[in-house]
Design a protein around this motif. Structure first.
Motif, mmCIF file in Angstrom:
data_model
loop_
_atom_site.group_PDB
_atom_site.id
_atom_site.type_symbol
_atom_site.label_atom_id
_atom_site.label_comp_id
_atom_site.label_asym_id
_atom_site.label_seq_id
_atom_site.Cartn_x
_atom_site.Cartn_y
_atom_site.Cartn_z
ATOM 1 N N TRP A 343 0.945 -1.033 -0.064
ATOM 2 C CA TRP A 343 -0.086 -0.052 0.062
ATOM 3 C C TRP A 343 0.944 1.273 0.007
ATOM 4 N N ILE A 344 0.155 2.212 -0.600
ATOM 5 C CA ILE A 344 1.096 3.626 -0.795
ATOM 6 C C ILE A 344 0.116 4.731 0.094
ATOM 7 N N ALA A 345 0.930 5.532 0.782
ATOM 8 C CA ALA A 345 0.320 6.694 1.613
ATOM 9 C C ALA A 345 0.917 7.909 0.993
ATOM 10 N N GLU A 346 0.295 8.961 1.044
ATOM 11 C CA GLU A 346 1.039 10.273 0.689
ATOM 12 C C GLU A 346 1.156 11.375 1.869
ATOM 13 N N ARG A 347 1.897 12.374 1.941
ATOM 14 C CA ARG A 347 1.774 13.181 2.865
ATOM 15 C C ARG A 347 0.601 14.388 2.822
ATOM 16 N N ALA A 348 -0.314 14.242 3.768
ATOM 17 C CA ALA A 348 -1.338 15.192 3.710
ATOM 18 C C ALA A 348 -1.014 16.704 4.197
ATOM 19 N N GLN A 352 0.123 14.544 8.211
ATOM 20 C CA GLN A 352 -0.035 13.190 8.486
ATOM 21 C C GLN A 352 -0.204 12.610 7.146
ATOM 22 N N LEU A 353 -0.404 11.250 7.323
ATOM 23 C CA LEU A 353 -0.515 10.400 6.009
ATOM 24 C C LEU A 353 -1.869 9.930 5.823
ATOM 25 N N VAL A 374 -1.771 8.309 12.622
ATOM 26 C CA VAL A 374 -0.329 8.255 12.191
ATOM 27 C C VAL A 374 0.578 7.927 13.238
ATOM 28 N N ASP A 375 0.189 8.308 14.429
ATOM 29 C CA ASP A 375 0.902 7.827 15.651
ATOM 30 C C ASP A 375 1.254 6.075 15.734
ATOM 31 N N HIS A 376 0.244 5.454 15.300
ATOM 32 C CA HIS A 376 0.220 4.009 15.246
ATOM 33 C C HIS A 376 1.290 3.454 14.296
ATOM 34 N N GLU A 377 1.426 4.196 13.280
ATOM 35 C CA GLU A 377 2.289 3.348 12.143
ATOM 36 C C GLU A 377 3.593 4.065 12.262
ATOM 37 N N ARG A 378 4.382 3.802 13.401
ATOM 38 C CA ARG A 378 5.553 4.502 13.488
ATOM 39 C C ARG A 378 6.674 4.317 12.313
ATOM 40 N N PRO A 379 6.903 3.103 11.727
ATOM 41 C CA PRO A 379 7.942 3.029 10.695
ATOM 42 C C PRO A 379 7.619 3.721 9.538
ATOM 43 N N VAL A 380 6.313 3.927 9.317
ATOM 44 C CA VAL A 380 5.965 4.669 8.162
ATOM 45 C C VAL A 380 6.007 5.754 8.275
ATOM 46 N N THR A 381 5.738 6.666 9.239
ATOM 47 C CA THR A 381 5.755 7.888 9.583
ATOM 48 C C THR A 381 7.521 8.335 9.658
ATOM 49 N N GLN A 382 8.232 7.256 10.281
ATOM 50 C CA GLN A 382 9.718 7.527 10.387
ATOM 51 C C GLN A 382 10.166 7.595 8.983
ATOM 52 N N ALA A 383 9.905 6.514 8.164
ATOM 53 C CA ALA A 383 10.359 6.385 6.860
ATOM 54 C C ALA A 383 9.947 7.830 5.959
ATOM 55 N N VAL A 384 9.072 8.469 6.486
ATOM 56 C CA VAL A 384 8.832 9.737 5.569
ATOM 57 C C VAL A 384 9.752 10.985 6.223
ATOM 58 N N GLY A 430 5.488 10.508 -0.589
ATOM 59 C CA GLY A 430 4.786 9.286 0.249
ATOM 60 C C GLY A 430 5.621 8.297 0.809
ATOM 61 N N VAL A 431 4.906 7.324 1.020
ATOM 62 C CA VAL A 431 5.818 5.991 1.401
ATOM 63 C C VAL A 431 5.008 4.711 0.883
ATOM 64 N N LEU A 432 5.786 3.954 0.391
ATOM 65 C CA LEU A 432 5.522 2.495 0.135
ATOM 66 C C LEU A 432 5.609 1.481 1.024
#
Length: 694
Positions: A343-348, A352-353, A374-384, A430-432
């Protein structure tokens, strides 16, 4: 053993490939017996010459019929080394390393002289040679490379042969001489009859080897393992052939892996059929093989991943829009069967994502991701935030992963995840996130492949944005006001009350950012001096200098112009006056204006969007542009360009020199070059000045 045996020579059978016998000289020094050698291809029967005349030696063994082989007296025939065979040998020593030759020679010796001791003494001992010696009824096995005193043992065997001729003793000695790691004589009912362990491995066993005789397999192993080993013994006795088996055993160092060769014994030991069990500890070998298989699996997986990445990159080239890019990436990753979700998320705009698209069978996990903050997906937010890849291996055991996600991962069998930032230069789009049903699924090599994929997706998104802007009939014009920037142009205009105008800015293939800036109200020497002391300037070069104006080329450590370009914006004008900047850019109608403003804020803290309006672009055909260019050229300039072009002046290597073009025009070379440069400047000016700054 008769007197003839005791006084007979020691016969050493040698390998025809060996230049000389190592044992012969040593045996001659250690014994009073004659020592004779015969190669495997020599007349062995002559060397083993027997006397069948009762008046000569009534103790000579006869053939199978008991009548002897002939009525002739003891033969005295020359041996291969010039000596003469006279009496029955006191022993036959096989100095051979070939299993086939050992077996053949022993059969010939036993057929001729069954009571003569036979000793297998290879130069390099092995488990296989020991097994061959055992099965061919050798009296003793003495590997000369591992035995400290092989000559003493050979002589002791010859002298004590009558006392140790029983089957039990012979097997006992061969076990003691070979001993891979552990060796046993085991009866057909699974009872240990003899047990030996190599000294350097004896400490591994919880039960001493001396305590094993009389015990049964069920006493030493779990029922399942004992049954497996008993089946191997039964098979060896039934087929009368060597069998192999691998098994685990508990030791003082934990569970170890063993490989055994099970050799059936023709004679009965203690009244029962039995086998010789030669076992070797193969734990290290098994571990090496496991590691090798693991590396091979990793390499195969890596090759498949690289193939998927290449395939995805190929499809990105023709992707029409960002949505199509992201959808294709997710679908192709899960279609490879390597991954169960993507899945892919973009920066809002609020930092947030925002979930954009996803694919795969991990439906529960993907649904959970959409609902998490966003707080719950730490690796994703850290990657961004960091622009670095983040991996989560063994999700089910990782307590830092929120319980809802762990529960969803358990339901969908998700075990590992990797978060890949989608970036191009300093822009993060964003992040993949990719999910796998394997523990530790993402090695360093795999991460390198995903890093390239993230950068390629980012580059493609940037290219799509620029393409949309390039072909748009209507664009959005944004005007930003920047107060108090800390770059060179802001500091220079504030200090000297001058105006800095951007002529062009761009990035080279090696990542260097250049700007061409015209400074009005200040001379070039002062500008160069100030640039040399400014932290944001890596290099500065004076292009044009005047008393009240100059143009410089700057290489910058960071640039807001570059940031805007990476977000698909076209720079129309940038001016800095009295420490205040005005930036005019164009973006496509579907561009995220808030994202662009935030990106510019990263470079210039005090940034404000002061105007936004839609602008219609005039539609200009290729013919119209061509006519505009021709209108800007004089007849001499156009003629010079045509002669230079068709004459091959621009080819490499050149087909015509500047002097030849000038001669064709009947003008001097300097004049020709002047017309050529002015014509080229007019063409390039029409192209660049009606384009963008980036």
């Amino acid at each position: 053993m008769t007197a003839a045996h005791l006084s007979g020579p020691i016969v050493v059978v040698t390998d025809v490939r060996a230049e000389e016998s190592d044992l012969r000289t040593r045996l001659e020094r250690a014994t009073e017996h004659d020592v004779r050698t015969v190669p495997t291809t020599g007349d062995l029967e002559s060397v083993l010459g027997t006397d069948t005349d009762d008046s000569t030696d009534e103790g000579i063994e006869t053939g199978p019929t008991g009548e002897g082989d002939a009525a002739s007296p003891v033969r005295s025939e020359p041996t291969t080394d010039g000596e003469t065979a006279s009496a029955v040998p006191s022993a036959v020593v096989l100095e051979l390393d070939c299993p086939g030759e050992i077996q053949t020679i022993l059969q010939r010796v036993h057929a001729k002289l069954a009571s003569v001791p036979t000793i297998v003494a290879p130069r390099e001992g092995s488990e296989r040679l020991a097994t061959v010696a055992l099965r061919a009824d050798a009296t003793e096995y003495v590997p000369t490379d591992s035995d400290e005193k092989p000559i003493d043992r050979i002589i002791a065997t010859i002298r004590s042969h009558p006392e140790q001729s029983s089957g039990d003793g012979r097997y006992h000695r061969i076990l003691a001489n070979e001993l891979p790691d552990e060796a046993f004589v085991i009866g057909e009912d699974g009872t240990y009859l003899e047990a030996k362990a190599r000294p350097d491995s004896a400490d591994l066993y919880s039960t001493a080897a001396d305590d094993l005789p009389g015990a049964e397999l069920e006493d030493a192993f779990p029922d399942q393992v004992a049954t497996k080993l008993q089946d191997c013994i039964d098979r060896a006795i039934r087929t009368d052939d060597v069998q192999s088996v691998e098994y685990d055993a508990e030791t003082t160092e934990g569970r170890r892996r063993f490989e055994a060769r099970v050799v059936p014994i023709d004679q009965r030991i203690q009244g029962r059929r039995a086998v010789v069990w030669l076992a070797r500890d193969i734990t290290e070998r098994v571990e090496r093989e496991r590691q090798l298989r693991s590396r091979q699996d990793q390499l195969e997986t890596l090759n498949r991943i690289n193939a998927v990445v290449r395939q995805v990159i190929e499809t990105l080239v023709e992707a029409p829009a960002r949505d199509a890019i992201e959808r294709e990436v997710c679908e192709q990753l899960v279609d490879s069967d390597l991954y169960c979700g993507s899945w892919i998320a973009e920066r809002a705009g609020d930092g947030q994502l925002s979930y954009r698209t996803g694919a795969g069978e991990a439906d529960t996990y993907l649904d959970c991701v959409r609902d998490l903050t966003v707080d719950h997906e730490r690796p994703v937010t850290q990657a961004v935030r960091t622009g670095e890849i983040r991996t989560t291996n063994r999700i089910l055991e990782d307590e830092t992963v929120p319980e809802p996600l762990r529960e969803a991962a358990r339901e969908d069998d998700v075990r590992s995840a990797i978060a890949v930032p989608i970036t191009h230069e300093d822009a993060t789009y964003g992040v993949l996130t990719v999910l796998a049903s394997r523990d530790d699924a993402f090695s360093e090599r795999e991460r390198a492949g995903f890093r390239l994929l993230g950068e390629t997706i980012g580059f493609t998104i940037m290219a799509v944005k620029n393409r949309q802007l390039l072909f748009a009939d209507t664009v959005v014009e944004l005007k930003f006001r920047i107060d108090g920037g800390d770059t060179f142009s802001f500091d220079l205009s504030d200090a000297y009350d001058c105006t800095c105008s951007l002529e062009w800015a761009g990035t080279t293939v090696n990542g260097r950012t250049f700007q061409y800036v015209t400074v009005d109200g200040l001379d070039g020497e002062t500008v160069l001096e100030e640039a040399g002391d400014h932290d944001s300037i890596e290099e500065c070069r004076l292009i044009h200098d005047g008393e009240e104006s100059c143009t410089i080329e700057m290489r910058l450590a960071k640039s807001g112009v570059r940031t805007l370009a990476n977000h698909g914006a076209t720079i129309r004008d940038v001016t800095v006056e009295s420490g205040v900047g005005t930036c005019l850019v164009e973006v496509s109608q579907d561009a995220d204006v808030r994202e662009i403003a935030e990106a510019l804020t990263v470079i210039y803290e005090n940034t404000e969007l002061v105007a936004k309006r839609e602008v219609d672009r005039p539609v200009r055909t290729a013919a119209q542009r061509r006519n505009r260019i021709l209108d800007r050229l004089t007849d001499r300039q156009l003629t010079t360009l045509r002669l230079a072009y068709y004459g091959g002046f621009f080819d490499w290597p050149r087909e015509s020199t500047g002097e030849e073009v000038a001669e064709a025009m009947d003008i001097s070379p300097p004049t020709m070059h002047q017309h050529l440069r002015k014509g080229l400047k007019a063409i390039l000016g029409e192209f660049f000045e009606s384009g963008s700054h980036n």
